[in-house]
Design an enzyme around this catalytic site. Structure first.
Site, short mmCIF file in Angstrom:
data_model
loop_
_atom_site.label_atom_id
_atom_site.label_comp_id
_atom_site.label_asym_id
_atom_site.label_seq_id
_atom_site.Cartn_x
_atom_site.Cartn_y
_atom_site.Cartn_z
N VAL A 33 0.84 -1.21 0.00
CA VAL A 33 0.00 0.00 0.00
C VAL A 33 0.87 1.25 0.00
O VAL A 33 0.61 2.21 -0.73
CB VAL A 33 -0.98 -0.01 1.20
CG1 VAL A 33 -1.81 1.26 1.22
CG2 VAL A 33 -1.88 -1.23 1.14
N LYS B 252 -7.17 -1.71 9.01
CA LYS B 252 -8.51 -2.05 9.53
C LYS B 252 -8.46 -2.66 10.92
O LYS B 252 -9.33 -2.44 11.75
CB LYS B 252 -9.23 -3.00 8.57
CG LYS B 252 -8.54 -4.33 8.39
CD LYS B 252 -8.54 -4.80 6.98
CE LYS B 252 -7.32 -5.65 6.73
NZ LYS B 252 -7.10 -5.98 5.36
N GLU C 112 -10.54 6.06 4.95
CA GLU C 112 -11.23 5.57 3.74
C GLU C 112 -10.66 4.24 3.26
O GLU C 112 -11.39 3.37 2.77
CB GLU C 112 -11.10 6.64 2.63
CG GLU C 112 -11.85 6.35 1.35
CD GLU C 112 -13.36 6.26 1.55
OE1 GLU C 112 -13.98 7.29 1.77
OE2 GLU C 112 -13.90 5.14 1.47
N GLY D 236 -10.94 -0.98 0.02
CA GLY D 236 -9.87 -0.37 -0.78
C GLY D 236 -10.27 0.90 -1.49
O GLY D 236 -10.58 1.92 -0.86
N ILE E 291 -12.90 1.83 -3.18
CA ILE E 291 -14.30 2.30 -3.29
C ILE E 291 -14.50 3.47 -2.30
O ILE E 291 -14.21 3.32 -1.12
CB ILE E 291 -15.31 1.18 -2.94
CG1 ILE E 291 -15.06 -0.06 -3.77
CG2 ILE E 291 -16.75 1.68 -3.13
CD1 ILE E 291 -15.94 -1.24 -3.41
N GLY F 40 -1.41 -10.37 -4.67
CA GLY F 40 -1.28 -9.30 -3.66
C GLY F 40 -2.58 -8.91 -2.99
O GLY F 40 -2.63 -7.88 -2.33
N GLU G 15 -4.03 -11.38 2.71
CA GLU G 15 -3.19 -10.96 3.82
C GLU G 15 -1.97 -11.89 3.87
O GLU G 15 -2.00 -13.00 3.34
CB GLU G 15 -3.97 -11.11 5.14
CG GLU G 15 -5.21 -10.25 5.24
CD GLU G 15 -4.92 -8.77 5.13
OE1 GLU G 15 -4.07 -8.26 5.87
OE2 GLU G 15 -5.54 -8.10 4.28
N LYS H 150 -13.74 -5.07 9.12
CA LYS H 150 -14.30 -4.03 8.25
C LYS H 150 -15.76 -3.74 8.64
O LYS H 150 -16.22 -2.61 8.58
CB LYS H 150 -14.18 -4.46 6.79
CG LYS H 150 -12.73 -4.51 6.32
CD LYS H 150 -12.59 -5.22 4.99
CE LYS H 150 -11.15 -5.22 4.48
NZ LYS H 150 -10.93 -6.15 3.36
N GLY I 80 -5.33 -4.50 -2.95
CA GLY I 80 -4.20 -4.22 -3.85
C GLY I 80 -3.65 -2.83 -3.59
O GLY I 80 -4.36 -1.95 -3.08
N1 HSE Z 1 -6.88 -9.15 2.23
C1 HSE Z 1 -7.80 -8.08 2.02
C2 HSE Z 1 -8.82 -8.52 0.97
C3 HSE Z 1 -7.06 -6.86 1.56
O1 HSE Z 1 -8.61 -9.56 0.34
O2 HSE Z 1 -9.84 -7.88 0.82
C4 HSE Z 1 -7.86 -5.61 1.60
O3 HSE Z 1 -8.27 -5.29 2.90
#
Ligand code: HSE
Length: 433
Positions: free
Chosen positions: A16, A107, A131, A136, A138, A189, A192, A207, A305
Site C-alpha cells: 500500500v 482495519k 477511507e 480499498g 471504493i 497481492g 493478507e 471491516k 491491492g
Molecule cells: N486481504 C484483504 C482482501 C485486503 O482480500 O480484501 C484488503 O483489505
C-alpha cells in the site's frame, strides 16, 4: 502564488505504501491543481533501510525510528500503512497527541481502537481518516458519511473481502482447487500475509465493525460480530447453488432489526442471481446500502491491492489538504455515542441451504422433512443428487427460520438414523424479517 507543501510521514513502505508513493508521483500535478497544495512524502519509517532505499526517492528521509518522525514539527501529516495492531496503535496515538492528522489503511487497529482514536483526535483538535480501511478504492466511508448524510441507514450488505470473492469466483470454474486459488490470490497481492485472516471471515469482521461505526455511529466491537468464513465450503456447494439459481458470496451484514436493535454478522450467503451483489466477481468488493431516503444503492470496485488502496489513502490526504481545519467540519466521526443493543446472532432469521446425506432407504426423505416440520421449518426447494456408498446427497433450501431453531433441527437431524451426515449449512438471501 506560492503553493503550500503538506509534508507527509509515511509509516510502512509495503504494497500500500508503494501504491501511495506511485499515485503521489504520477498524479502530482493534478493533486496540486485540485488542492492548491503539494503533497510530499518527506519521511518514511521502515523496518529494513536497505530494502526500502530502492522503493523511495532519494529526497525522502528513511529511518527505523518512528518517534523521530511522529514528533518532528516539520512533518504535517502521518500516513500509517504498516498494518497490524502494534506498534501501529502506539504510533497513531502519538501522532494524534502531537496534533497531526492521521490517515490509516489499517482495519485491524482501527476496528479495535476507534473509540480511543476518535477521542484522542478530538482532544488534540485533529482527525483520523480511514477511507482505505474498508473496500480499498471504493469511496465508501465518505459516501456513507457525506453522500448519504441525509439518510438513516437501515442496513448494508457487503462483499468486504477481495481474496474470498476471488476464490469463490474461481471455484465456479470446473476442476479448480481451493488451495491453488488461495495461492493465486496471494501472488496477486490481495490476500493478507496470513490468508487465514481472509478465509476465516476475520478480515471482513474488522471491516464490518468500522462500517457499523460509520453507518450507525456506534462503537461496534469484534465481540458484537458473528463471523464465519469460507473454509467449510466445497466446490459442490458452489455448483449446487448455481443449479438452484444462486451465487455464493461471503457477506458482511449490518442491519437495524428493530429501532435501536442491530445485528452484525459475516457468513457465506446464497445470493439470488438477479441481485446486483451476485454479479460482483473476482477480487472486486461491493456494498449494497439501504437508506430511508435514498432507498437501495450499491457501490462496487476494487477492494484490495496497492493502487486501489493507495487511491483511498491519497483521497484522504487530499481531504486534509482541502480543509486545513479538520475540526471545522463534521464529516468525520467525532463521537460514538449512539446507544444500541445487539440482537444475538441466534435470534436472527434467514433461509438456509442444507446439503445432507440420507441413508438410501424408504422414508428417509420423509423423516428429514418431518424433523424440519416439527421445528416449523418449511422446505422451499429440494433436489436429490447422486447415491454414493448407499447414501443419497440431498440439497434443499428452507423457508425463513430462526438460527437457534435451525440449530435445534440440525442437532435432531444429526441423531436421526436416516441421516448419514450434514455437509453444509449456508444462509440464503438478504431479505430477513
Ligand atoms: N486481504 C484483504 C482482501 C485486503 O482480500 O480484501 C484488503 O483489505
Amino acid at each position: 502564488m506560492k503553493r503550500k507543501k503538506i509534508r507527509i510521514g509515511l509509516l510502512g513502505v509495503g504494497n500500500v505504501g508503494c501504491g501511495v508513493l506511485e499515485i503521489l508521483e504520477n498524479n502530482q500535478a493534478l493533486i496540486a491543481e485540485r488542492t492548491g497544495k503539494f503533497l510530499v512524502v518527506t519521511h518514511a519509517v521502515v523496518r529494513n533501510l536497505e530494502k526500502a532505499r530502492s522503493l523511495v526517492s532519494s529526497d525522502v528521509v528513511l529511518t527505523t525510528d518512528a518517534m523521530s518522525v511522529l514528533q518532528n514539527p516539520e512533518v504535517d501529516v502521518i500516513v500509517e500503512v504498516m498494518g497490524g495492531e502494534y506498534p501501529a496503535f502506539d504510533y497513531i496515538c502519538e501522532a494524534l497527541r502531537q496534533g497531526k492528522p492521521v490517515v490509516t489503511a489499517n482495519k485491524e487497529v482501527l476496528s479495535k481502537h476507534k473509540a480511543t482514536f476518535f477521542a484522542l483526535a478530538k482532544e488534540n483538535r485533529t482527525d483520523i481518516y480511514f477511507e482505505a480501511t474498508v473496500c480499498g478504492g471504493i469511496p465508501l466511508i465518505r459516501t456513507m458519511k457525506v453522500g448519504f448524510a441525509a439518510n438513516r441507514i437501515n442496513a448494508f450488505y457487503g462483499i468486504l473481502n477481495g481474496t474470498t470473492n476471488f476464490i469463490l469466483t474461481k471455484l465456479e470454474e470446473p476442476g479448480s482447487s481451493f488451495d491453488a486459488v488461495v495461492k493465486e490470490a496471494q501472488a496477486l497481492g490481495f490476500a493478507e500475509a496470513d490468508p487465514s485472516m481472509d478465509l476465516s471471515g476475520l478480515d471482513s469482521a474488522y471491516k464490518l465493525t468500522i462500517l457499523g461505526a460509520v453507518a450507525f455511529k456506534a462503537n461496534v466491537q469484534l465481540d458484537d460480530v458473528y463471523y464465519e468464513g469460507i473454509t467449510a465450503l466445497e466446490s459442490s456447494d458452489v455448483a449446487y447453488a448455481k443449479e438452484l439459481g444462486y451465487t455464493i458470496k461471503l457477506l458482511g451484514i449490518g442491519r437495524e432489526v428493530r429501532p435501536g436493535k442491530m445485528t452484525f454478522k459475516v457468513h457465506p450467503t446464497l445470493i439470488p442471481e438477479d441481485h446486483p451483489l451476485a454479479h460482483v466477481r473476482d477480487e472486486f468488493n461491493a456494498v449494497f446500502i439501504v437508506g430511508n431516503a435514498v432507498g437501495e444503492s450499491m457501490l462496487s470496485g476494487r477492494g484490495a491491492g496497492g493502487a486501489p488502496t493507495g487511491s483511498a489513502v491519497v483521497s484522504d490526504l487530499m481531504d486534509i489538504a482541502f480543509d486545513e481545519h479538520p475540526l471545522g467540519n463534521k464529516r468525520n466521526l467525532e463521537s460514538l455515542g449512539a446507544d444500541i443493543a445487539i440482537v444475538p446472532f441466534s435470534d436472527t432469521v434467514s433461509q438456509f441451504y442444507l446439503r445432507l446425506h440420507a441413508v438410501d432407504t424408504h422414508g428417509a426423505l420423509a423423516r428429514i422433512s418431518s424433523v424440519l416440520a416439527e421445528h416449523q421449518i418449511g422446505i422451499s426447494k429440494i433436489m436429490q443428487k447422486d447415491i454414493v456408498d448407499n447414501e443419497a446427497e440431498i440439497v434443499l433450501v428452507t423457508h425463513l427460520a430462526v438460527e437457534s431453531t435451525m440449530a435445534a433441527a440440525i442437532a435432531m437431524l444429526e441423531s436421526e438414523p436416516a441421516v448419514g451426515g450434514i455437509s453444509a449449512k449456508i444462509r440464503v438471501g438478504l431479505d430477513e424479517v
